[in-house]
Scaffold this active site. Structure first.
Site, PDB file in Angstrom:
ATOM      1  N   GLY A  12       0.782  -1.229   0.000  1.00 41.67           N
ATOM      2  CA  GLY A  12       0.000   0.000   0.000  1.00 41.67           C
ATOM      3  C   GLY A  12       0.812   1.276   0.000  1.00 41.67           C
ATOM      4  O   GLY A  12       0.377   2.292   0.545  1.00 41.67           O
ATOM      5  N   ARG A  66     -15.320 -17.924  -8.843  1.00 39.60           N
ATOM      6  CA  ARG A  66     -14.921 -16.570  -9.225  1.00 39.60           C
ATOM      7  C   ARG A  66     -16.121 -15.650  -9.391  1.00 39.60           C
ATOM      8  O   ARG A  66     -16.060 -14.457  -9.072  1.00 39.60           O
ATOM      9  CB  ARG A  66     -14.116 -16.624 -10.537  1.00 39.60           C
ATOM     10  CG  ARG A  66     -13.182 -15.454 -10.733  1.00 39.60           C
ATOM     11  CD  ARG A  66     -12.017 -15.537  -9.779  1.00 39.60           C
ATOM     12  NE  ARG A  66     -11.060 -14.446  -9.961  1.00 39.60           N
ATOM     13  CZ  ARG A  66      -9.991 -14.278  -9.192  1.00 39.60           C
ATOM     14  NH1 ARG A  66      -9.733 -15.100  -8.206  1.00 39.60           N
ATOM     15  NH2 ARG A  66      -9.167 -13.266  -9.404  1.00 39.60           N
ATOM     16  N   LEU A  94     -10.565  -7.086 -12.911  1.00 32.59           N
ATOM     17  CA  LEU A  94     -11.904  -6.623 -12.558  1.00 32.59           C
ATOM     18  C   LEU A  94     -12.952  -7.287 -13.450  1.00 32.59           C
ATOM     19  O   LEU A  94     -12.745  -7.463 -14.650  1.00 32.59           O
ATOM     20  CB  LEU A  94     -12.005  -5.109 -12.723  1.00 32.59           C
ATOM     21  CG  LEU A  94     -11.107  -4.246 -11.846  1.00 32.59           C
ATOM     22  CD1 LEU A  94     -11.459  -2.776 -12.061  1.00 32.59           C
ATOM     23  CD2 LEU A  94     -11.206  -4.617 -10.384  1.00 32.59           C
ATOM     24  N   ASN A 108      -5.915   3.376 -12.831  1.00 27.39           N
ATOM     25  CA  ASN A 108      -4.878   2.439 -12.420  1.00 27.39           C
ATOM     26  C   ASN A 108      -3.516   3.100 -12.593  1.00 27.39           C
ATOM     27  O   ASN A 108      -3.315   3.914 -13.490  1.00 27.39           O
ATOM     28  CB  ASN A 108      -4.949   1.180 -13.295  1.00 27.39           C
ATOM     29  CG  ASN A 108      -3.862   0.177 -12.963  1.00 27.39           C
ATOM     30  OD1 ASN A 108      -3.734  -0.268 -11.821  1.00 27.39           O
ATOM     31  ND2 ASN A 108      -3.068  -0.193 -13.956  1.00 27.39           N
ATOM     32  N   HIS A 110       0.388   2.150 -13.420  1.00 24.85           N
ATOM     33  CA  HIS A 110       1.206   1.063 -13.975  1.00 24.85           C
ATOM     34  C   HIS A 110       2.667   1.511 -14.002  1.00 24.85           C
ATOM     35  O   HIS A 110       2.961   2.641 -14.412  1.00 24.85           O
ATOM     36  CB  HIS A 110       0.745   0.714 -15.395  1.00 24.85           C
ATOM     37  CG  HIS A 110       1.517  -0.426 -15.995  1.00 24.85           C
ATOM     38  ND1 HIS A 110       1.284  -1.740 -15.645  1.00 24.85           N
ATOM     39  CD2 HIS A 110       2.532  -0.441 -16.886  1.00 24.85           C
ATOM     40  CE1 HIS A 110       2.125  -2.515 -16.311  1.00 24.85           C
ATOM     41  NE2 HIS A 110       2.894  -1.753 -17.072  1.00 24.85           N
ATOM     42  N   ASP A 147     -10.290   0.188 -18.840  1.00 18.14           N
ATOM     43  CA  ASP A 147     -11.351  -0.335 -19.695  1.00 18.14           C
ATOM     44  C   ASP A 147     -11.264  -1.862 -19.698  1.00 18.14           C
ATOM     45  O   ASP A 147     -10.601  -2.450 -18.834  1.00 18.14           O
ATOM     46  CB  ASP A 147     -11.274   0.256 -21.108  1.00 18.14           C
ATOM     47  CG  ASP A 147      -9.965  -0.063 -21.817  1.00 18.14           C
ATOM     48  OD1 ASP A 147      -9.192  -0.917 -21.323  1.00 18.14           O
ATOM     49  OD2 ASP A 147      -9.709   0.532 -22.887  1.00 18.14           O
ATOM     50  N   GLU A 148     -11.908  -2.506 -20.662  1.00 19.36           N
ATOM     51  CA  GLU A 148     -11.957  -3.968 -20.658  1.00 19.36           C
ATOM     52  C   GLU A 148     -10.625  -4.621 -21.037  1.00 19.36           C
ATOM     53  O   GLU A 148     -10.429  -5.822 -20.818  1.00 19.36           O
ATOM     54  CB  GLU A 148     -13.057  -4.466 -21.607  1.00 19.36           C
ATOM     55  CG  GLU A 148     -14.471  -4.310 -21.076  1.00 19.36           C
ATOM     56  CD  GLU A 148     -15.045  -2.905 -21.229  1.00 19.36           C
ATOM     57  OE1 GLU A 148     -16.190  -2.674 -20.798  1.00 19.36           O
ATOM     58  OE2 GLU A 148     -14.332  -2.022 -21.770  1.00 19.36           O
TER      59      GLU A 148
END
Length: 208
Positions: A12, A66, A94, A108, A110, A147-148
């Site tokens: 964290g 899941r 996600l 996010n 990265h 996004d996906e």
């Protein structure tokens, strides 16, 4: 006031950077309403407790499959009605339902300059190992919308970091965190909290 929910799997350090930035007003008009971890032993949960923030573990080990885990995760998110979800080292893919429900409200961080060293299999220390293997001279970090795809959403901020000759993956990881991640993640949250970001044709525009 932007209600921020942070998802994290490990120590964290990025969460702490956000907590500190809110405390010293580098992030304004925002508060953290919950921290979620998939790891019951995550030090991030202690950081949340120490800061007086609600922390909760939603572990896939506690669910039969899941799909049920995804339902539990989404339920824990929805309980706090967040305006923004921040993935700060969250090692969970996600569910699409969550991405669709919070379109352009999930970001996010990265540890590379996307589109380099990103996508499936590029996470944590693995990113820095590949950077050193390739011999690039500059790396960095990226904050982007989710996004996906994997690391394919609109880029919000990037910051470059020099690669040194004697770097190990661990040394480089620490430098990227200190010089880039801990700087641009709080900055991105502040921009969003103060309505200074728009997305047009898949690209992020920052308003003065």
């Amino acid at each position: 006031m932007l209600k921020v929910l942070v998802c994290v799997s490990g120590g964290g350090t990025n969460l702490q950077a956000i907590i500190d930035a809110i405390s010293n007003n580098k992030i304004t008009n925002a508060k953290i309403v919950r921290v979620i971890s998939n790891n019951p032993g995550a030090y991030a949960l202690k950081r949340a407790r120490d800061a007086g923030i609600d922390g909760i573990c939603i572990s896939p080990k506690d669910y039969a499959d899941r799909g049920l885990f995804h339902e539990g995760l989404l339920r824990a998110v929805r309980e706090k009605e967040p305006d923004l979800i921040v993935l700060a080292g969250f090692m969970v893919v996600l569910p699409e339902e969550m991405i669709q429900a919070y379109r352009n409200r999930i970001i996010n961080v990265h540890p590379s300059l996307i589109p380099s060293f990103c996508g499936t299999g590029f996470y944590g220390l693995k990113v820095h190992e590949k950077v050193l293997e390739r011999g690039v001279k500059v790396t960095g970090a990226t904050v982007h919308f989710v996004d996906e795809g994997t690391d394919t959403g609109p880029i919000i901020l990037q910051k470059a970091v020099a690669v040194e000759d004697n770097d190990t993956p661990e040394i480089l990881q620490k430098r990227v965190m200190e010089q880039a991640e801990w700087q641009i993640l709080p900055r991105a949250i502040d921009l969003i909290a103060n309505d200074r970001i728009t997305i047009q044709s898949g690209k992020v525009h920052i308003q003065d």
